[in-house]
Enzyme design. Sequence first.
Site, mmCIF file in Angstrom:
data_model
loop_
_atom_site.group_PDB
_atom_site.id
_atom_site.type_symbol
_atom_site.label_atom_id
_atom_site.label_comp_id
_atom_site.label_asym_id
_atom_site.label_seq_id
_atom_site.Cartn_x
_atom_site.Cartn_y
_atom_site.Cartn_z
ATOM 1 N N LEU A 1 -50.916 58.284 8.766
ATOM 2 C CA LEU A 1 -50.247 58.398 10.053
ATOM 3 C C LEU A 1 -49.350 57.207 10.382
ATOM 4 O O LEU A 1 -48.868 57.084 11.503
ATOM 5 C CB LEU A 1 -51.278 58.625 11.165
ATOM 6 C CG LEU A 1 -52.127 59.889 10.976
ATOM 7 C CD1 LEU A 1 -53.147 60.020 12.090
ATOM 8 C CD2 LEU A 1 -51.265 61.133 10.876
ATOM 9 N N CYS A 2 -49.103 56.332 9.410
ATOM 10 C CA CYS A 2 -48.197 55.197 9.619
ATOM 11 C C CYS A 2 -46.748 55.654 9.544
ATOM 12 O O CYS A 2 -46.390 56.476 8.715
ATOM 13 C CB CYS A 2 -48.431 54.115 8.563
ATOM 14 S SG CYS A 2 -49.857 53.104 8.893
ATOM 15 N N HIS A 3 -45.935 55.064 10.414
ATOM 16 C CA HIS A 3 -44.501 55.359 10.409
ATOM 17 C C HIS A 3 -43.815 54.563 9.303
ATOM 18 O O HIS A 3 -44.141 53.400 9.091
ATOM 19 C CB HIS A 3 -43.872 54.963 11.754
ATOM 20 C CG HIS A 3 -44.365 55.769 12.891
ATOM 21 N ND1 HIS A 3 -45.537 55.473 13.561
ATOM 22 C CD2 HIS A 3 -43.849 56.871 13.492
ATOM 23 C CE1 HIS A 3 -45.725 56.359 14.521
ATOM 24 N NE2 HIS A 3 -44.711 57.222 14.497
ATOM 25 N N MET B 1 -50.391 47.262 9.998
ATOM 26 C CA MET B 1 -50.883 48.005 8.836
ATOM 27 C C MET B 1 -50.180 47.556 7.560
ATOM 28 O O MET B 1 -50.799 47.483 6.495
ATOM 29 C CB MET B 1 -50.729 49.509 9.043
ATOM 30 C CG MET B 1 -51.614 50.065 10.153
ATOM 31 S SD MET B 1 -53.356 49.609 10.010
ATOM 32 C CE MET B 1 -53.780 50.327 8.446
ATOM 33 N N GLU B 2 -48.910 47.235 7.657
ATOM 34 C CA GLU B 2 -48.176 46.748 6.488
ATOM 35 C C GLU B 2 -48.722 45.390 6.041
ATOM 36 O O GLU B 2 -48.855 45.136 4.837
ATOM 37 C CB GLU B 2 -46.685 46.670 6.800
ATOM 38 C CG GLU B 2 -46.011 48.019 6.894
ATOM 39 C CD GLU B 2 -46.292 48.806 8.180
ATOM 40 O OE1 GLU B 2 -45.885 49.976 8.247
ATOM 41 O OE2 GLU B 2 -46.928 48.264 9.122
ATOM 42 N N ASP C 1 -58.410 42.012 -9.961
ATOM 43 C CA ASP C 1 -58.137 42.641 -11.250
ATOM 44 C C ASP C 1 -57.837 41.596 -12.320
ATOM 45 O O ASP C 1 -58.263 41.735 -13.468
ATOM 46 C CB ASP C 1 -56.966 43.620 -11.125
ATOM 47 C CG ASP C 1 -56.652 44.309 -12.442
ATOM 48 O OD1 ASP C 1 -57.582 44.884 -13.055
ATOM 49 O OD2 ASP C 1 -55.491 44.263 -12.866
#
Length: 174
Positions: A80-82, A119-120, A134
């Site tokens: 739901l992120c733009h 969010m980014e 990793d």
Amino acid sequence: MTEQHSPSLTHVRADGTAHMVDVSTKDVSTRTATAAAVVRTRPEVLAQLLDGTLPKGDALAVARVAGIMAAKKTPELVPLCHPLPLSKVTVDFAPVTGDDAALAVEATVKTRGVTGVEMEALTAVSVAALTVYDMIKAVDKHAVIDATRVLAKSGGKSGDWDTRDAATAGGDDA
């Protein structure tokens, strides 16, 4: 027992289904967010990370690029992120002060738009930390990623806050 009022969820319609929030009426502003995570490992592995001598090579250079790429892919990963035109993404690393076996990962994202970039920033820092993991897992199978969080944001209607600033550490309007 008293009934508590909870704010309505912006990503849920009245019928309970999810939707992407309409941000078309929001004001454009410069928005930034900074997120952080910690990778905990053994002291000798941290030393290899910092001097670029891990068997897989320069983990921090690879993780920095991975974090930047991840920030740009956030709307593909978080439903739901733009999609946003990102102006700047930085990913930085430093040993955690007072801890002989931890690496701080910090990402800052900037845009000029109608919605924030928390969010980014979280995606950038998470993927950078995953990439470090990793790159070190062959020499430390017990490494841990923790303390992933937003440290600060600026811009938009809810204003600025920074958890590193005691005066605004209680802010909950992210």
